[in-house]
Design an enzyme around this catalytic site. Structure first.
Site, PDB file in Angstrom:
ATOM      1  N   GLU A 486       7.860 101.252 -34.467  1.00 51.12           N
ATOM      2  CA  GLU A 486       8.202 101.304 -35.884  1.00 51.12           C
ATOM      3  C   GLU A 486       9.592 101.890 -36.155  1.00 51.12           C
ATOM      4  OE1 GLU A 486       4.883 103.350 -37.628  1.00 51.12           O
ATOM      5  OE2 GLU A 486       3.556 101.626 -37.403  1.00 51.12           O
ATOM      6  N   GLU A 552      -0.058  95.908 -35.436  1.00 47.87           N
ATOM      7  CA  GLU A 552      -1.095  96.932 -35.590  1.00 47.87           C
ATOM      8  C   GLU A 552      -1.969  96.605 -36.789  1.00 47.87           C
ATOM      9  OE1 GLU A 552       0.481 100.866 -35.875  1.00 47.87           O
ATOM     10  OE2 GLU A 552       1.724 100.693 -34.082  1.00 47.87           O
TER      11      GLU A 552
END
Length: 881
Positions: A486, A552
């Protein structure tokens, strides 16, 4: 990757018989270590490493292992994975680093080599810094730093003349332990180190108190001749579009290696390799004195290659490659053994979905993946555990594992298992947005701009990336690299990765800047490009379009009662209570500590939980439905909305109560089997939102002679065949076959209904079976709550030494025998044998039918029994015939 990638037992007598005529030898220093905290040690490394020096009051040490593992094994601390024990262990942030700074000492036998022989000391992983001494001399000129940087030292001149040697290593914790204040990665300062970040705590784990300080990976002694072959590099090129079947067109093999000449003279010789025992390529080389030279051998054309394919698409063929340097005197100075999977990974941009598309050997692969943190939070790794965990992922019918960036570069044994079971690997490097400044976060000590510059030592990070790429680049399973979780690494580190390290040291795998970057998946819907993470309505998976390659997305994952008993004290076995969307959930303190995530309103439709056991059993129904629905929803829109999905997450390295298909102790729950069902390569499925029955074909084969059966069954066992439909379906596609919402909604009224979908081949053999339980019109499972008991007849027979078949027979004229859990247990203690692998579980059996579950278990225990229980089947234990 050294020496057949395995551990070698070395008979002590042979240690004194080195000859340069021998091939290279290697063994591991994994027993007989002792350790002591620096507060108890007044001597310096030179004295401690003297074999005649007496060690008094030192305790046995676990190597490979961490300080905390050693303390646990010596009963100095309680098990931090049980109950609230972790709160009883001093945290390094509060004690200071000296509390976990330890000396480790190991005596070993190794004679000085004769002729031009060389002996090497290798450390595959130390956390965080170390000084190394051997026989009274310092080995490393400067202190080593960094968790992800291997160390290799030529110790030939330091070996004792009598062959009795002592190694002494002092291990210093990472300079920044971080405050474990409850934030993701604590206060974030742990990311100032070049180390993993989760040890300061995350939303799925409590802090690891020593931050995994220690000699955490293998220590080996290696013997070579005057030339050491290091870091072999094997690339396989498979042009064109291939299929698993038939004779293959040629593939190209490219091999190179680093050759270190330890002598003060130029050395001439031949670098060559064999493939499956047959010499493939050889080349004469001359090496400069005291220099390391990278040599690339000529390309080799492999005729009729056996190809490696991801799970579900074809076999995982492997070749044994041995690389040798042979001197001018025709002696083998050194050799390296590498297992090679012949395959080529490609990526392209899918303009329809707006996301990256993965192909293997020219064939597009719909990615069905799971996120992996680490095998064990305290780094207690083993080849057997890696094999079991990756096998579970194979059994889930997944084809990819993503290594999350807050952890580490996985160990070679992990990749070996992925090669074996056909799991592609998406490897993040060690940066995460939570610590590295993607968001403004009041839990963090330093501001966002400062955290974006972590780690402090960029040069160490760059060297570590290069070293780890060399360690893992030969594995067929390794498919993708990623800068971080991320977030991108700092600009200079990212530039080195993209422009220098990966092109020069690998050059065959696509690199994502970060895990939810636009190069992976165009985020046209807003948000962060991943999630959601909690329990979802099935409508979310089927009808809500999310990120086209989602790195995710997850849900719940509480294990069954046997799992909970392993880490929750009896007095804390209190089921959580959902108090409505506007009120806080009521949960026991130990459940909260172990990161329980709410099942919200999804338990109550089965009837309010009477106790923790009832809650855990009903949670399995939700688990199965959630993960089957997740994968079915994504598969329903493959190549239309999605090119892949990666579940957050599929395993736990700690005793957490969320995001796991099996628990820390390797006991699977219904998540695994719901995913196993929903992810099967050829799969009939029902969209509960619009009532469409579909078939997903995740294989390279087209089918034109299948039959689809659509059948409902009521709570009393009465069935009705709604449709029998011929099925033709192309490769790697999804196709709709019937719209049955009105019909099935009519069957659901009052009590709900069962729905069975079956695909049969031309010989009436079942190739896919899917069994749904659908609620009544109010969303409750009222019929299940009133089901009569099923009088199932069960037999258990031994098929092999480590294999059992369990057959469940359900008599006609009764109800469905619903949701049966089978387990192999110790016949005396009734405790489950772990790990064990089931071809299916949580199975339902129609009246008048039977179903067989096959169990395999790598255990020496022959005195086993079978445990069985179901929704309407009494709990029982059966002997094995």
């Amino acid at each position: 990757m050294k020496k057949n990638r395995g551990q070698f037992s070395i008979i002590c007598a042979l240690l004194f018989c080195y000859s340069s005529l021998q091939a290279q030898d290697q063994y591991e220093l994994n027993t007989g270590w002792q350790c002591a905290n620096i507060a108890k040690v007044t001597d310096k490394g030179e004295a401690l490493s003297d074999p005649t020096h007496t060690l008094t009051g030192w305790m046995p040490a676990t190597v490979p292992g961490t300080v905390l593992t050693t303390l646990l094994n010596n009963k100095e601390v309680p098990d931090p994975f049980y109950g609230m024990n972790n709160e009883k262990i001093p945290d390094i942030f509060h004690t200071g680093n000296d509390h976990y700074t330890y000396w480790f000492v190991k005596d070993f036998e190794e004679a000085q080599p004769t002729a031009d022989g060389q002996v090497w000391l290798n450390f595959r992983g130390v956390n965080y810094s170390s000084d190394i001494f051997l026989n009274g001399k310092k080995v490393n000129p400067e202190t080593h730093h960094g968790m992800f940087l291997r160390q290799t030292y030529n110790i030939t001149s330091l070996l004792a003349k009598d062959g009795h040697n002592r190694l002494a290593v002092i291990i210093y914790p990472a300079p920044f332990a971080g405050n474990p204040n409850g934030g993701q990665g604590g206060d974030g300062t742990i990311a100032k180190n070049v180390a993993h970040q989760y040890t300061a705590g995350w939303d799925w784990i409590q802090p690891i108190r020593d931050r995994n300080t220690g000699i955490w990976d293998k220590v080996t002694i290696e013997r070579t001749g005057v030339v050491n072959v290091k870091n072999p590099h094997v690339i396989t090129l498979v042009p064109g579009v291939r299929k698993p079947q038939g004779v293959q067109a040629p593939a190209t093999i490219q091999v190179g290696a680093e050759l270190e000449n330890t002598s003060g003279e130029s050395i001439s010789g031949t670098l060559k390799y064999s493939l499956d025992g047959k010499t493939a390529v050889s080349q004469k080389v001359t090496l400069a004195p005291h220099a390391t030279t990278t040599v690339k051998l000529p390309d080799y054309t492999l005729q009729k290659p056996r190809l490696w394919w991801p799970n579900g698409y074809g076999p995982q063929a492997m070749y044994k490659l041995q690389l040798q340097f042979v001197t001018a005197a025709n002696t083998i100075s050194d050799k390296e053994d590498v297992e090679v999977g012949v395959r080529e990974i490609q990526t392209s941009w899918n303009a329809v979905t707006g996301s990256r598309q993965i192909a293997v050997n020219g064939q597009k692969i719909f990615i069905k993946g799971g996120n992996w943190i680490i095998s064990d939070a305290m780094l207690r790794f083993s080849k057997a555990r890696y094999d079991a965990e990756v096998r579970f992922h194979r059994d889930m019918n997944l084809n990819l594992i993503r290594i999350w960036g807050g952890a580490l570069t996985e160990r070679p044994e992990f990749y070996e298992a992925c090669d074996k079971y056909g799991m592609l690997v998406f490897q993040d490097f060690w940066f995460s947005g939570d610590c590295n400044g993607r968001w403004v976060d009041p839990m963090k000590k330093e501001d966002q701009a400062t955290r974006r510059k972590y780690p402090d030592d960029h040069g160490l990070a760059i060297r570590s990336v290069a070293d780890q790429v060399k360690m893992i680049r030969n594995y067929a399973s390794l498919a993708l690299y990623c800068g971080g979780n991320e977030i991108v690494p700092p600009a200079d580190i990212l530039k080195a990765m993209k422009d220098s390290i990966l092109p020069s040291l690998d050059g065959t795998r696509y690199f994502f800047d970060y895990s939810n970057s636009d190069s992976m998946s165009h985020n046209t819907l807003g948000g962060n490009g991943d999630g959601p993470y909690g329990i979802q309505s099935l409508a979310t998976f089927w009808s809500h379009r999310t990120f086209p390659f989602n790195s995710e997305i997850g849900s719940v994952g509480v294990g069954d009662y046997a799992s909970l008993e392993r880490f929750i004290p009896k007095e804390n076995m209190i089921p959580p209570v959902y108090n409505g969307s506007k009120k806080p959930m009521t949960e026991d303190s130990v459940w909260h500590y172990h990161k329980y995530i709410g099942y919200d309103e999804y338990i109550d439709p089965y009837g309010k939980a009477k106790d923790a056991k009832d809650f855990a059993n009903k949670a399995q129904l939700v688990n199965y439905d959630q993960y089957r629905g997740l994968m079915e929803g994504f598969s329903a829109h493959m190549w239309e909305w999605y090119t892949g999905v990666i579940i957050w997450k599929t395993q736990n390295p700690w005793t957490a109560m969320r995001g796991q298909m099996y628990d820390y102790y390797l006991d699977p729950n219904a998540c695994l089997y719901g995913l196993h069902n929903g992810s099967e390569p050829l799969h009939a499925m029902y969209n509960p939102i619009d009532g469409i029955v579909m078939v997903a074909n995740n294989t390279f084969a087209a089918y034109n002679n299948l039959q689809l059966e659509i059948q409902t069954v009521d709570m009393n066992g009465r069935s009705e065949m709604l449709r029998e439909i011929p099925v033709e379906i192309k490769a790697t596609t999804t196709k709709k076959f019937a719209a049955l919402k009105d019909d099935i909604d009519a069957k659901r009224k009052g009590q709900g209904t069962f729905l069975r979908l079956r695909l049969l081949d031309a010989h009436k053999k079942i190739v896919s079976e899917n069994f749904y339980w659908l609620p009544d019109e109010k969303g409750n499972y009222s019929g299940l709550q009133q089901m009569a008991a099923a009088n199932v007849q069960v037999t258990a027979k031994r098929a092999a030494k480590d294999s059992i078949t369990v057959t469940l027979s359900n008599p006609a004229n009764g109800p469905v025998a619903f949701f049966n859990r089978v387990a192999v247990v110790d016949a005396k203690t009734k405790e489950r044998i772990l790990p064990a692998f089931y071809n299916d579980n949580y199975v339902s059996v129609m009246p008048g039918e039977k179903k067989t579950v096959t169990i395999s278990y790598p255990s020496a225990n022959s005195n086993v029994a079978i445990e069985l229980y179901g929704w309407n089947v009494k709990e029982q234990y059966l002997s094995v015939q």
